[in-house]
Scaffold this motif. Structure first.
Motif, PDB file in Angstrom:
ATOM      1  N   SER A   3      -3.425   6.213   0.729  1.00 33.53           N
ATOM      2  CA  SER A   3      -3.328   4.818   0.282  1.00 33.53           C
ATOM      3  C   SER A   3      -2.166   4.578  -0.666  1.00 33.53           C
ATOM      4  O   SER A   3      -1.722   3.441  -0.835  1.00 33.53           O
ATOM      5  N   ASP A   4      -1.659   5.660  -1.295  1.00 35.65           N
ATOM      6  CA  ASP A   4      -0.540   5.501  -2.227  1.00 35.65           C
ATOM      7  C   ASP A   4       0.813   5.479  -1.525  1.00 35.65           C
ATOM      8  O   ASP A   4       1.829   5.122  -2.129  1.00 35.65           O
ATOM      9  N   ARG A   5       0.839   5.847  -0.253  1.00 35.38           N
ATOM     10  CA  ARG A   5       2.102   5.882   0.479  1.00 35.38           C
ATOM     11  C   ARG A   5       2.583   4.453   0.754  1.00 35.38           C
ATOM     12  O   ARG A   5       1.803   3.581   1.138  1.00 35.38           O
ATOM     13  N   MET A   6       3.901   4.264   0.596  1.00 35.95           N
ATOM     14  CA  MET A   6       4.466   2.932   0.776  1.00 35.95           C
ATOM     15  C   MET A   6       4.232   2.403   2.183  1.00 35.95           C
ATOM     16  O   MET A   6       3.956   1.204   2.368  1.00 35.95           O
ATOM     17  N   HIS A   7       4.337   3.272   3.196  1.00 37.28           N
ATOM     18  CA  HIS A   7       4.161   2.809   4.576  1.00 37.28           C
ATOM     19  C   HIS A   7       2.718   2.394   4.870  1.00 37.28           C
ATOM     20  O   HIS A   7       2.458   1.763   5.893  1.00 37.28           O
ATOM     21  N   ILE A   8       1.795   2.739   4.000  1.00 35.94           N
ATOM     22  CA  ILE A   8       0.407   2.285   4.118  1.00 35.94           C
ATOM     23  C   ILE A   8       0.186   1.054   3.243  1.00 35.94           C
ATOM     24  O   ILE A   8      -0.431   0.063   3.664  1.00 35.94           O
ATOM     25  N   ARG A   9       0.737   1.090   2.055  1.00 40.65           N
ATOM     26  CA  ARG A   9       0.545  -0.017   1.111  1.00 40.65           C
ATOM     27  C   ARG A   9       1.085  -1.344   1.646  1.00 40.65           C
ATOM     28  O   ARG A   9       0.484  -2.395   1.435  1.00 40.65           O
ATOM     29  N   VAL A  10       2.244  -1.281   2.334  1.00 37.04           N
ATOM     30  CA  VAL A  10       2.848  -2.539   2.800  1.00 37.04           C
ATOM     31  C   VAL A  10       1.937  -3.286   3.763  1.00 37.04           C
ATOM     32  O   VAL A  10       1.948  -4.519   3.823  1.00 37.04           O
ATOM     33  N   HIS A  11       1.114  -2.537   4.499  1.00 36.58           N
ATOM     34  CA  HIS A  11       0.185  -3.182   5.428  1.00 36.58           C
ATOM     35  C   HIS A  11      -1.111  -3.585   4.725  1.00 36.58           C
ATOM     36  O   HIS A  11      -1.656  -4.660   5.004  1.00 36.58           O
ATOM     37  N   ARG A  12      -1.589  -2.759   3.827  1.00 33.76           N
ATOM     38  CA  ARG A  12      -2.813  -3.099   3.101  1.00 33.76           C
ATOM     39  C   ARG A  12      -2.594  -4.332   2.224  1.00 33.76           C
ATOM     40  O   ARG A  12      -3.512  -5.126   2.009  1.00 33.76           O
ATOM     41  N   GLU A  13      -1.365  -4.483   1.729  1.00 34.94           N
ATOM     42  CA  GLU A  13      -1.038  -5.639   0.893  1.00 34.94           C
ATOM     43  C   GLU A  13      -0.458  -6.786   1.720  1.00 34.94           C
ATOM     44  O   GLU A  13       0.006  -7.785   1.155  1.00 34.94           O
ATOM     45  N   ASN A  14      -0.459  -6.613   3.037  1.00 35.25           N
ATOM     46  CA  ASN A  14       0.010  -7.643   3.970  1.00 35.25           C
ATOM     47  C   ASN A  14       1.440  -8.102   3.643  1.00 35.25           C
ATOM     48  O   ASN A  14       1.755  -9.293   3.681  1.00 35.25           O
ATOM     49  N   ARG A  15       2.309  -7.138   3.379  1.00 31.23           N
ATOM     50  CA  ARG A  15       3.695  -7.443   3.046  1.00 31.23           C
ATOM     51  C   ARG A  15       4.626  -7.299   4.254  1.00 31.23           C
ATOM     52  O   ARG A  15       5.811  -7.644   4.164  1.00 31.23           O
ATOM     53  N   VAL A  16       4.102  -6.791   5.358  1.00 33.18           N
ATOM     54  CA  VAL A  16       4.914  -6.583   6.554  1.00 33.18           C
ATOM     55  C   VAL A  16       4.180  -7.138   7.757  1.00 33.18           C
ATOM     56  O   VAL A  16       2.979  -6.898   7.933  1.00 33.18           O
ATOM     57  N   ASN A  17       4.914  -7.866   8.579  1.00 30.91           N
ATOM     58  CA  ASN A  17       4.352  -8.371   9.822  1.00 30.91           C
ATOM     59  C   ASN A  17       5.095  -7.714  10.976  1.00 30.91           C
ATOM     60  O   ASN A  17       6.158  -8.158  11.402  1.00 30.91           O
ATOM     61  N   GLY A  18       4.535  -6.619  11.463  1.00 30.64           N
ATOM     62  CA  GLY A  18       5.195  -5.889  12.538  1.00 30.64           C
ATOM     63  C   GLY A  18       5.397  -4.435  12.181  1.00 30.64           C
ATOM     64  O   GLY A  18       4.664  -3.856  11.373  1.00 30.64           O
ATOM     65  N   LEU A  19       6.427  -3.844  12.783  1.00 32.38           N
ATOM     66  CA  LEU A  19       6.697  -2.421  12.590  1.00 32.38           C
ATOM     67  C   LEU A  19       7.345  -2.165  11.237  1.00 32.38           C
ATOM     68  O   LEU A  19       8.223  -2.908  10.801  1.00 32.38           O
ATOM     69  N   TYR A  20       6.899  -1.087  10.578  1.00 35.42           N
ATOM     70  CA  TYR A  20       7.517  -0.642   9.325  1.00 35.42           C
ATOM     71  C   TYR A  20       8.008   0.784   9.525  1.00 35.42           C
ATOM     72  O   TYR A  20       7.312   1.615  10.111  1.00 35.42           O
ATOM     73  N   ILE A  21       9.218   1.072   9.038  1.00 34.93           N
ATOM     74  CA  ILE A  21       9.798   2.414   9.137  1.00 34.93           C
ATOM     75  C   ILE A  21      10.046   2.927   7.724  1.00 34.93           C
ATOM     76  O   ILE A  21      10.747   2.290   6.937  1.00 34.93           O
ATOM     77  N   SER A  22       9.480   4.067   7.406  1.00 35.83           N
ATOM     78  CA  SER A  22       9.554   4.606   6.048  1.00 35.83           C
ATOM     79  C   SER A  22      10.822   5.422   5.833  1.00 35.83           C
ATOM     80  O   SER A  22      11.545   5.756   6.776  1.00 35.83           O
ATOM     81  N   VAL A  23      11.056   5.767   4.573  1.00 40.35           N
ATOM     82  CA  VAL A  23      12.068   6.766   4.242  1.00 40.35           C
ATOM     83  C   VAL A  23      11.486   8.131   4.608  1.00 40.35           C
ATOM     84  O   VAL A  23      10.274   8.255   4.814  1.00 40.35           O
ATOM     85  N   PRO A  24      12.312   9.178   4.730  1.00 44.84           N
ATOM     86  CA  PRO A  24      11.763  10.514   5.029  1.00 44.84           C
ATOM     87  C   PRO A  24      10.757  10.957   3.962  1.00 44.84           C
ATOM     88  O   PRO A  24      11.024  10.849   2.766  1.00 44.84           O
ATOM     89  N   ILE A  25       9.609  11.438   4.403  1.00 43.15           N
ATOM     90  CA  ILE A  25       8.577  11.930   3.490  1.00 43.15           C
ATOM     91  C   ILE A  25       8.001  13.233   4.030  1.00 43.15           C
ATOM     92  O   ILE A  25       8.121  13.540   5.223  1.00 43.15           O
ATOM     93  N   LEU A  26       7.366  14.001   3.141  1.00 39.27           N
ATOM     94  CA  LEU A  26       6.710  15.254   3.530  1.00 39.27           C
ATOM     95  C   LEU A  26       5.260  14.947   3.889  1.00 39.27           C
ATOM     96  O   LEU A  26       4.496  14.447   3.056  1.00 39.27           O
ATOM     97  N   GLY A  27       4.889  15.219   5.130  1.00 36.34           N
ATOM     98  CA  GLY A  27       3.548  14.898   5.599  1.00 36.34           C
ATOM     99  C   GLY A  27       2.478  15.722   4.922  1.00 36.34           C
ATOM    100  O   GLY A  27       2.637  16.943   4.755  1.00 36.34           O
ATOM    101  N   ARG A  28       1.382  15.097   4.539  1.00 37.73           N
ATOM    102  CA  ARG A  28       0.283  15.799   3.874  1.00 37.73           C
ATOM    103  C   ARG A  28      -0.585  16.567   4.863  1.00 37.73           C
ATOM    104  O   ARG A  28      -1.245  17.539   4.489  1.00 37.73           O
ATOM    105  N   LEU A  29      -0.583  16.124   6.097  1.00 39.82           N
ATOM    106  CA  LEU A  29      -1.321  16.847   7.130  1.00 39.82           C
ATOM    107  C   LEU A  29      -0.424  17.837   7.869  1.00 39.82           C
ATOM    108  O   LEU A  29      -0.791  18.983   8.090  1.00 39.82           O
TER     109      LEU A  29
END
Length: 203
Positions: free
Chosen positions: A129-155
């Motif tokens: 939930s703290d990841r920006m690519h998740i927050r932008v949708h939970r906060e309804n700040r993006v309508n459509g596709l979002y592309i993040s900066v490179p991040i290290l996957g937790r899984l």
């Protein structure tokens, strides 16, 4: 007197020969320096042209990949059902024909926790939930596709770019977030296959 004139004449001849040789050497040196500078400028121009060409090719390749990812995410979102169980959802995402560069497709619930991952049926439910690519949708700040900066996957524990798209009901309420993890190694693989020194064909 005639002998002196002859000696003087020989000295003048020697002087002009030496002078001519010196001028010739300087001229050769100047031509050499000028040629080297032209070669350096040409090499710099060629390097700049190749860099621009590679950038265009990489951008075009990434755009094609992004279009393909967004296409299957959009299609999947239209038939998504919040009633699917984890097992049913896992079978749905495993049945998708994902691009080879996508190392994981995950469905994140509205609380920001991974619900299902294509990596494993019983993959750990991780709080993202703290990841920006998740927050932008939970906060309804993006309508459509979002592309993040490179991040290290937790899984996956791999450096990726996250492609995300929200799934909402007819009232606009967030039901889930689709997350496609794009492996950055795809860039290096594509770059390694380029013939950097070749020239582009004419338009």
């Amino acid at each position: 007197m005639g002998k002196f004139a002859k000696i003087l004449s020989e000295k003048r001849a020697t002087f002009w020969i030496v002078s001519a040789w010196a001028i010739l050497c300087v001229g050769i040196a100047l031509v050499g320096v000028n040629t080297l500078r032209q070669l350096e400028r040409q090499a710099a121009d060629d390097a700049a042209a190749n860099a621009e060409r590679v950038a265009r090719l990489l951008t075009a390749n990434f755009e094609r990949t992004a279009d393909a990812i967004d296409g299957f995410m959009t299609n999947f979102a239209t038939r998504f059902s919040p009633k699917w169980t984890r097992d049913e959802l896992f079978e749905q995402i495993r049945g998708l024909n994902l691009p080879s560069a996508i190392i994981q497709l995950a469905v994140v619930d509205s609380d920001g926790r991974t619900f299902v991952s294509s990596v494993a049926r019983d993959a750990e439910r991780v709080d993202v939930s703290d990841r920006m690519h998740i927050r932008v949708h939970r906060e309804n700040r993006v309508n459509g596709l979002y592309i993040s900066v490179p991040i290290l996957g937790r899984l996956s524990n791999i450096w990726t770019i996250q492609f995300t798209r929200a799934v909402r009901n007819t009232e606009g309420k967030l039901q889930a977030i689709l997350v496609a993890s794009y492996d950055l190694k795809d860039f290096s693989s594509f770059y390694g296959g380029l013939n950097i020194g070749s020239q582009e064909s004419s338009h």
